[in-house]
Design a protein around this motif. Sequence first.
Motif, mmCIF file in Angstrom:
data_model
loop_
_atom_site.group_PDB
_atom_site.id
_atom_site.type_symbol
_atom_site.label_atom_id
_atom_site.label_comp_id
_atom_site.label_asym_id
_atom_site.label_seq_id
_atom_site.Cartn_x
_atom_site.Cartn_y
_atom_site.Cartn_z
ATOM 1 N N ILE A 123 -7.174 14.390 6.895
ATOM 2 C CA ILE A 123 -7.382 13.053 6.299
ATOM 3 C C ILE A 123 -8.179 13.172 5.003
ATOM 4 N N ALA A 124 -9.171 14.059 5.011
ATOM 5 C CA ALA A 124 -9.987 14.260 3.802
ATOM 6 C C ALA A 124 -9.118 14.761 2.650
ATOM 7 N N PHE A 128 0.861 -1.183 0.000
ATOM 8 C CA PHE A 128 0.000 0.000 0.000
ATOM 9 C C PHE A 128 0.895 1.229 0.000
ATOM 10 N N PHE A 129 0.456 2.227 -0.759
ATOM 11 C CA PHE A 129 1.235 3.464 -0.832
ATOM 12 C C PHE A 129 0.425 4.636 -0.300
ATOM 13 N N PRO A 158 0.596 8.767 0.075
ATOM 14 C CA PRO A 158 1.358 9.919 -0.393
ATOM 15 C C PRO A 158 1.721 10.824 0.786
ATOM 16 N N PHE A 199 -6.030 13.901 2.167
ATOM 17 C CA PHE A 199 -5.327 12.710 1.659
ATOM 18 C C PHE A 199 -6.238 11.893 0.743
ATOM 19 N N VAL A 200 -7.508 11.808 1.116
ATOM 20 C CA VAL A 200 -8.462 11.083 0.262
ATOM 21 C C VAL A 200 -8.541 11.758 -1.105
ATOM 22 N N GLU A 239 -6.361 -3.773 5.911
ATOM 23 C CA GLU A 239 -7.203 -2.601 5.614
ATOM 24 C C GLU A 239 -7.039 -1.520 6.681
ATOM 25 N N ILE A 267 -2.071 6.233 6.743
ATOM 26 C CA ILE A 267 -2.607 7.544 6.342
ATOM 27 C C ILE A 267 -2.677 8.484 7.553
ATOM 28 N N TYR A 268 -3.142 7.969 8.699
ATOM 29 C CA TYR A 268 -3.185 8.811 9.895
ATOM 30 C C TYR A 268 -1.779 9.231 10.318
ATOM 31 N N ASN A 277 -9.330 15.294 11.011
ATOM 32 C CA ASN A 277 -10.241 14.714 10.017
ATOM 33 C C ASN A 277 -10.219 15.495 8.704
ATOM 34 N N TYR A 332 -3.354 5.170 16.172
ATOM 35 C CA TYR A 332 -4.564 4.744 15.471
ATOM 36 C C TYR A 332 -4.790 3.244 15.661
ATOM 37 N N LYS A 358 -3.586 0.162 6.587
ATOM 38 C CA LYS A 358 -3.547 1.199 5.548
ATOM 39 C C LYS A 358 -4.021 2.527 6.125
ATOM 40 N N ARG A 359 -5.152 2.479 6.834
ATOM 41 C CA ARG A 359 -5.658 3.714 7.468
ATOM 42 C C ARG A 359 -4.634 4.256 8.456
#
Lengths: 308, 308
Positions: B293-294, B219-220, B222, B296-297, B256, B263-264, B290, B246, B259-260
Amino acid sequence: MSLLAVGTVAFDDIETPFGRAEKVVGGAATYITLAASYFTDHLKIVSVIGDDFPQQELDFMASRGIDLDGLQVKEGEKSFFWAGKYHDNLNDRDTLDTQLNVLADFKPVLPDNYKDAEYLMLGNLTPSVQSEVIDQLNNRPKFIALDTMNFWMDTAMESLLQVLKKIDGLIINDEEARQLSGEHSLVKAAEVIHGMGPKHLVIKKGEHGALLFEGGKVFFAPALPLAEVFDPTGAGDTFAGGFMGYIARTGDLSFENMKRAVIYGSAMASFCVEKFGIERMKELNNKAINKRIARFVDLVNFDADIEL
Amino acid sequence: MSLLAVGTVAFDDIETPFGRAEKVVGGAATYITLAASYFTDHLKIVSVIGDDFPQQELDFMASRGIDLDGLQVKEGEKSFFWAGKYHDNLNDRDTLDTQLNVLADFKPVLPDNYKDAEYLMLGNLTPSVQSEVIDQLNNRPKFIALDTMNFWMDTAMESLLQVLKKIDGLIINDEEARQLSGEHSLVKAAEVIHGMGPKHLVIKKGEHGALLFEGGKVFFAPALPLAEVFDPTGAGDTFAGGFMGYIARTGDLSFENMKRAVIYGSAMASFCVEKFGIERMKELNNKAINKRIARFVDLVNFDADIEL
């Protein structure tokens, strides 16, 4: 829809930690059109070669749907030649030899049936030659993308700035973006470069992926982590060919579609580096490309699980 | 669920192209626990300081829910001190001074109420000290993560290999992964490192993001493209703190969820670099996290439009 690609068609000597290949077919326009040929059949090429270029290679390009009417053949002259050696990290390379040959006095001449091209990809060439191509068109294409390099920033900055005013998308690497803008931060570099003309900017970061900037928006496409990179030659041009090929196929200039185009460009580049020269680019098909795209989806996909 | 963090609590002198800061609070365990404090209240720290450390900084840490019973205070001694200067690119830095002080003969001692920690983050320290912490636990934690550096590979490889056998997740940067594995390709490096013990591997690439490897999966995440990076100090530890915080909050060790967690961790690191030292990490809240995080999405989200 029709895509016109301008750039070199050439021979390369390549040395990587995995081996050597001599006088293999290369050149920006070769990689661009080969990659784009998996997305559109309406491909035209403007370039120049000597009479030393193998007919079977030209036949192969024609078989991929590439119109070669704009490819000048200079009798008694030699094609452009480049020789390079990659370091062990495969990111750095030394140029061992550059022989301009036919490229020294190249004047692009567009056949009449090229002058209504809807999409234009200007591969890395003298900025004034890139300008001359745009000036020969009957109508402004829907999208003009351009690649360039540090060398033109050092030696022909004025004419580079002139051609940047005429284009829509600039596709360069991170070091080139930093030199062109004078900014280290790529976010700031994008602002400066937008001010030079291009509304769209793609910054290629090699094994670190690519960034797409448009106005205040930004999108990041990863590079696929690969166990083996045999030969990075042509990866940047292959990216550009996949990117512009996808845009020409879809005819959709929205940011959402540009994001997909960056992913398709990245996917094509990830194939390119798996073998020497254009070898891998000759043997692809839609199924392989779609499977590769699915790997890009998996690579970055996550369920954020946030409440805003 | 409870997270135990082990590492330095220290003073830093920092010089970046944007300014200087002297004797600011730093250290791996400081950044790890501060970042994790936004995800869980059950935080414990094992570290050592001199009697020169300001009480108000300790009070602040306690106010973030960090249990300081395991923080040894050595009377008449000085805290660990590091001074560094960043280059203009902010990726490279020179260490100007390192004073081990209390760290020179640090023996971690776990209070009894620490010995049932469910999650353990071993910040960068002598590998034998990291091992000693694991050996003092009553039960095997659900997840043990470890950070290390090139210095220990050069000077204490045997004890590093010993502690790697005892952990679940290794969190290191790309150069460290290459040195540890002897492989340039990060995909191959991951295979070698999995063979040393850690089932999970996070490779941090600074401004180029982070990779998570588990078995054959990858998983990558950014890095957020930022206009200004004021001070990269502590970004790696802040990543680790966000990642483990987290995981401790969710108690979910699936790929899964990992991965989160990556990102956190990346989101927390993107805050850290916006101000000097721990300054930015003191003023966050769930809403800001939050929103980050959005971003990053948005940054990597695309609709692939493929048919397989």
